[in-house]
Design a protein around this motif. Structure first.
Motif, PDB file in Angstrom:
ATOM      1  N   LEU A  46       0.832  -1.211   0.000  1.00  0.00           N
ATOM      2  CA  LEU A  46       0.000   0.000   0.000  1.00  0.00           C
ATOM      3  C   LEU A  46       0.864   1.257   0.000  1.00  0.00           C
ATOM      4  CD1 LEU A  46      -2.854  -0.981   2.464  1.00  0.00           C
ATOM      5  CD2 LEU A  46      -3.039  -0.586   0.011  1.00  0.00           C
ATOM      6  N   SER A  47       1.970   1.215   0.719  1.00  0.00           N
ATOM      7  CA  SER A  47       2.873   2.363   0.748  1.00  0.00           C
ATOM      8  C   SER A  47       3.421   2.678  -0.635  1.00  0.00           C
ATOM      9  CB  SER A  47       4.018   2.072   1.719  1.00  0.00           C
ATOM     10  OG  SER A  47       5.014   3.039   1.621  1.00  0.00           O
ATOM     11  N   VAL A  48       3.892   1.659  -1.323  1.00  0.00           N
ATOM     12  CA  VAL A  48       4.434   1.867  -2.667  1.00  0.00           C
ATOM     13  C   VAL A  48       3.333   2.268  -3.638  1.00  0.00           C
ATOM     14  CG1 VAL A  48       5.510   0.714  -4.622  1.00  0.00           C
ATOM     15  CG2 VAL A  48       6.391   0.346  -2.356  1.00  0.00           C
ATOM     16  N   GLU A  88       8.506  13.515  -8.035  1.00  0.00           N
ATOM     17  CA  GLU A  88       9.036  12.165  -8.240  1.00  0.00           C
ATOM     18  C   GLU A  88       9.527  11.556  -6.925  1.00  0.00           C
ATOM     19  OE1 GLU A  88      10.227   9.053 -10.924  1.00  0.00           O
ATOM     20  OE2 GLU A  88       9.390  10.972 -11.521  1.00  0.00           O
ATOM     21  N   VAL A  89      10.005  12.397  -6.031  1.00  0.00           N
ATOM     22  CA  VAL A  89      10.524  11.926  -4.751  1.00  0.00           C
ATOM     23  C   VAL A  89       9.409  11.330  -3.893  1.00  0.00           C
ATOM     24  CG1 VAL A  89      11.616  12.754  -2.615  1.00  0.00           C
ATOM     25  CG2 VAL A  89      12.511  13.447  -4.806  1.00  0.00           C
ATOM     26  N   LEU A  90       8.165  11.730  -4.102  1.00  0.00           N
ATOM     27  CA  LEU A  90       7.054  11.139  -3.353  1.00  0.00           C
ATOM     28  C   LEU A  90       7.009   9.626  -3.536  1.00  0.00           C
ATOM     29  CD1 LEU A  90       4.168  13.663  -4.084  1.00  0.00           C
ATOM     30  CD2 LEU A  90       5.399  13.368  -1.945  1.00  0.00           C
ATOM     31  N   GLY A  91       7.192   9.170  -4.744  1.00  0.00           N
ATOM     32  CA  GLY A  91       7.221   7.734  -5.004  1.00  0.00           C
ATOM     33  C   GLY A  91       8.419   7.061  -4.372  1.00  0.00           C
ATOM     34  N   LEU A  92       9.547   7.750  -4.343  1.00  0.00           N
ATOM     35  CA  LEU A  92      10.749   7.191  -3.728  1.00  0.00           C
ATOM     36  C   LEU A  92      10.578   7.051  -2.218  1.00  0.00           C
ATOM     37  CD1 LEU A  92      13.646   6.256  -4.202  1.00  0.00           C
ATOM     38  CD2 LEU A  92      14.365   8.614  -3.872  1.00  0.00           C
ATOM     39  N   TYR A  93       9.907   8.009  -1.589  1.00  0.00           N
ATOM     40  CA  TYR A  93       9.651   7.899  -0.151  1.00  0.00           C
ATOM     41  C   TYR A  93       8.784   6.677   0.158  1.00  0.00           C
ATOM     42  CZ  TYR A  93      11.485  12.622   0.538  1.00  0.00           C
ATOM     43  OH  TYR A  93      12.281  13.725   0.582  1.00  0.00           O
ATOM     44  N   GLY A  94       7.790   6.419  -0.657  1.00  0.00           N
ATOM     45  CA  GLY A  94       6.956   5.241  -0.461  1.00  0.00           C
ATOM     46  C   GLY A  94       7.751   3.960  -0.615  1.00  0.00           C
ATOM     47  N   LEU A  95       8.684   3.945  -1.555  1.00  0.00           N
ATOM     48  CA  LEU A  95       9.541   2.777  -1.744  1.00  0.00           C
ATOM     49  C   LEU A  95      10.449   2.563  -0.538  1.00  0.00           C
ATOM     50  CD1 LEU A  95      10.532   0.513  -3.601  1.00  0.00           C
ATOM     51  CD2 LEU A  95      12.169   2.135  -4.532  1.00  0.00           C
ATOM     52  N   ILE A  96      10.974   3.636   0.037  1.00  0.00           N
ATOM     53  CA  ILE A  96      11.827   3.519   1.206  1.00  0.00           C
ATOM     54  C   ILE A  96      11.045   2.979   2.392  1.00  0.00           C
ATOM     55  CG2 ILE A  96      13.140   4.859   2.901  1.00  0.00           C
ATOM     56  CD1 ILE A  96      13.990   6.679   0.538  1.00  0.00           C
ATOM     57  N   VAL A  97       9.827   3.470   2.593  1.00  0.00           N
ATOM     58  CA  VAL A  97       8.982   2.964   3.679  1.00  0.00           C
ATOM     59  C   VAL A  97       8.666   1.489   3.462  1.00  0.00           C
ATOM     60  CG1 VAL A  97       6.676   3.152   4.701  1.00  0.00           C
ATOM     61  CG2 VAL A  97       8.006   5.211   4.265  1.00  0.00           C
ATOM     62  N   ALA A  98       8.402   1.104   2.217  1.00  0.00           N
ATOM     63  CA  ALA A  98       8.110  -0.307   1.926  1.00  0.00           C
ATOM     64  C   ALA A  98       9.321  -1.181   2.192  1.00  0.00           C
ATOM     65  CB  ALA A  98       7.665  -0.441   0.471  1.00  0.00           C
TER      66      ALA A  98
END
Length: 104
Positions: A46-48, A88-98
């Motif tokens: 869900l985060s990603v 674009e960094v918004l998606g990267l933050y979700g990937l880091i949380v995942a």
């Protein structure tokens, strides 16, 4: 853009390329996971997914407005690129949380 300012066509393609880079791949989960581990994987997915969706919307809105603005004032191009990078960094933050969730 090709009608109003044909010399800026290549600059107008950048938002499309940045929106295409928001693709993430999933992975298969083992069937022997415990319930807590399964919920961690659900949260990671869900985060990603939601952060990628938010980044896609932001890039689409900024890209549309930025290309229209660049057609009228070419100096707006650098500002548009900076805002696209922040979106674009918004998606990267979700990937880091995942990644954090999936390693627990």
């Amino acid at each position: 853009m090709s009608v109003m300012r044909p010399e800026l066509i290549m600059k107008s393609i950048i938002p499309v390329v940045m929106a295409g880079s928001e693709q993430f791949t999933g992975r298969n989960l083992c069937s022997g996971k415990v319930l807590a581990q399964s919920f961690l994987h659900l949260g990671a997915g869900l985060s990603v997914g939601l952060s990628g969706l938010a980044a896609g919307f932001a890039i689409g809105i900024v890209g549309d407005a930025g290309v229209r603005g660049t057609a009228q004032q070419p100096r707006l191009f650098v500002g548009m690129i900076l805002i696209l990078i922040f979106a674009e960094v918004l998606g990267l933050y979700g990937l880091i949380v995942a990644l954090i969730l999936s390693t627990k």
